[in-house]
Design a protein around this motif. Structure first.
Motif: not given
Length: 386
Positions: A66, A70, A77-78, A82-84, A278, A322-323
Motif C-alpha cells: 500500500r 501510493r 489510491f487517492t 482512499t482506496d478506489l 477534493t 486524484k493522486n
C-alpha cells in the motif's frame, strides 16, 4: 575380497532425509515479520517472494504494497489514501502502474460510427455510457475488460438534438442537449424528467445532492432544483461574458457562486473541462493549451502548478487519478497524454487518430484501461496486456 562400504545412516536406508531445523525467522510473530518487510522496496519484495512459498505469501500482503502503491501512477489510491479499487490486489496494481509510467499498452478500436460526432462518456463499474447523437447508450464491458458488447444494454433518449454532455451520479443520468433542454433519467427504471433550460444549447451539466448546474452558449450558468414539487425550477442565474463550455459542482455543495479562478487570461482562453479532486483542489484545461492545478485554500487568482501541451494544441478533456497522474485529450490528431504531477514535462503520449485529424472529445480510465472517444470511433488502451 570386496571392499566394505561405509556404514549408511538409518535415514539414508529409509530413503528419507533428516528434517532441517525450523528457521528462527518463523518463530517471530507475523506482525513483526510484516514490520521488517515494510522497509523493503518493490524490487526487494519481489526477490523475497522467490525464496519460498511462505515468504511469497507474506510478501504479497496488501499492507506491504500500500505504501509503495501510493507513490505510483494510477494505482487506485487517492492523495488522501482512499482506496478506489478495493478488491484488486495492491501488488498487481503496482505492476500495472509500471506499464502506465512506461507507456506499455495494447491499443484497440472497439466502436466505430459512420458520421462524425462529439461524443461524451462516463465509466461506471461494468458499463461504459457513451453519447451518440441524441441518445446515450450503455455498453457492457467484456469480462477481460478490454472490449465492449456489440449491442448496447440500454438506450436513454429524450433530446431532439445531439447530447452535448452528461454526468452519471447516484444511479441517475443528467444530460444537456443542443435543443436547450436538460433530461434526467434513472438508470434502473422508467422515471425521466425533461425541462427547457437555456435559449441555446446546453454545453455542460453537473448534478449533486438534488441540484443541477448547467452552462450554455447563451452566456449563462444556472442552478436548478430537483426537490419534490420544484423539479426544473431555476434557483440562480449567473451571467457570464462568454459561452460556458464546462461546469462542475464543488463537493462542498453550496449552490452559490463562490469565486472566480484566475485573472488576466487573454481573450479566447476558454476552459473546456474541469475536474475536482477534493473540495479544495481542482484541475482545468482549455483553449490556451495549459493544464492548471488550483488550490482554492491558498489563492483563487493564481494556480499552484501548470503544464503546457507541447504541440500547442487546445485541450478538450482532462481527468486524474486524484493522486499523481493526469490524462488529457488534445484537439489535434487524437493525442492522449499522460502526466506525472511531480514532473514538468509530459510523461507519455499516444496518437489515436485516423488519417483525418480528430480531437479527443472525452476520456475516462480505470486502473487497467483508458477509453478515448474521438469523432468517429472509441479507442481503448489496455495496460495489462503486456
Amino acid at each position: 575380497m570386496g571392499r566394505k562400504g561405509s556404514p549408511r545412516s538409518p535415514q539414508a536406508e529409509g530413503g528419507s532425509r533428516a528434517a532441517s531445523p525450523p528457521s528462527p525467522l518463523w518463530a517471530l510473530p507475523e506482525e513483526l515479520l510484516l514490520l521488517i518487510c515494510s522497509y523493503l522496496d518493490a524490487q526487494a519484495l519481489g526477490r523475497l517472494a522467490q525464496v519460498c512459498r511462505r515468504l511469497r505469501f507474506l510478501s504479497s500482503r496488501d499492507v506491504l504494497w500500500r505504501r509503495i502503491a501510493r507513490g505510483c501512477l494510477n494505482s487506485g489510491f487517492t492523495q488522501l489514501g482512499t482506496d478506489l479499487a478495493a478488491g484488486i490486489p495492491v501488488k498487481e496494481r503496482v505492476k500495472v502502474s509500471q506499464n502506465w509510467r512506461h507507456g506499455r499498452c495494447r491499443r484497440e478500436t472497439v466502436l466505430k460510427w459512420k458520421c462524425n460526432l462529439m461524443p461524451w462518456m462516463e465509466l461506471d463499474g461494468e458499463y461504459l455510457y457513451l453519447s451518440q447523437a441524441e441518445n446515450i447508450q450503455a455498453y457492457q464491458l467484456c469480462a477481460e475488460g478490454t472490449g465492449l458488447q456489440h449491442h448496447p444494454q440500454a438506450i436513454f433518449s429524450g433530446h431532439q438534438e445531439d447530447v452535448c454532455r452528461f454526468v452519471l451520479v447516484n444511479s441517475h443520468i443528467v444530460s444537456g442537449g443542443g435543443d436547450g433542454s436538460i433530461v434526467l433519467h434513472k438508470l434502473h427504471g422508467s422515471y425521466s424528467v425533461k425541462f427547457s433550460a437555456h435559449e441555446q444549447e446546453v454545453n455542460c451539466v453537473d448534478f449533486q445532492g438534488g441540484l443541477i448546474v448547467s452552462g450554455s452558449r447563451d452566456r449563462t450558468a444556472k442552478v436548478w432544483s430537483l426537490s419534490a414539487g420544484r423539479v426544473g425550477q431555476c434557483l440562480h442565474t449567473v451571467q457570464t461574458e462568454d459561452r460556458v463550455w464546462s461546469i462542475a459542482i464543488s463537493p462542498l455543495l453550496s449552490g452559490q457562486l463562490l469565486t472566480c479562478l484566475g485573472t488576466d487570461f487573454h481573450r479566447g482562453a476558454g476552459v473546456l473541462d474541469v475536474f475536482y479532486e477534493t473540495p479544495s483542489l481542482l484541475l482545468s484545461c482549455g483553449y490556451d493549451t495549459y493544464i492548471r492545478y488550483w488550490d482554492i485554500r491558498t489563492s483563487t487568482r493564481k494556480c499552484v502548478q501548470e503544464w503546457e501541451e507541447p504541440h500547442d494544441s487546445a485541450l478538450y478533456c482532462i481527468r486524474s487519478d486524484k493522486n499523481h497522474m493526469i490524462a488529457s485529450g488534445s484537439s489535434y490528431y487524437g493525442v492522449v497524454r499522460l502526466w506525472d504531477k511531480r514532473q514538468t514535462q509530459c510523461l507519455q503520449s499516444f496518437h489515436l487518430s485516423s488519417p483525418t485529424s480528430s480531437p479527443v472529445y472525452c476520456l475516462r480510465f480505470s486502473t487497467t484501461h483508458l477509453y478515448a472517444a474521438l469523432a468517429s470511433a472509441l479507442h481503448v488502451l489496455d495496460f495489462t496486456a503486456l
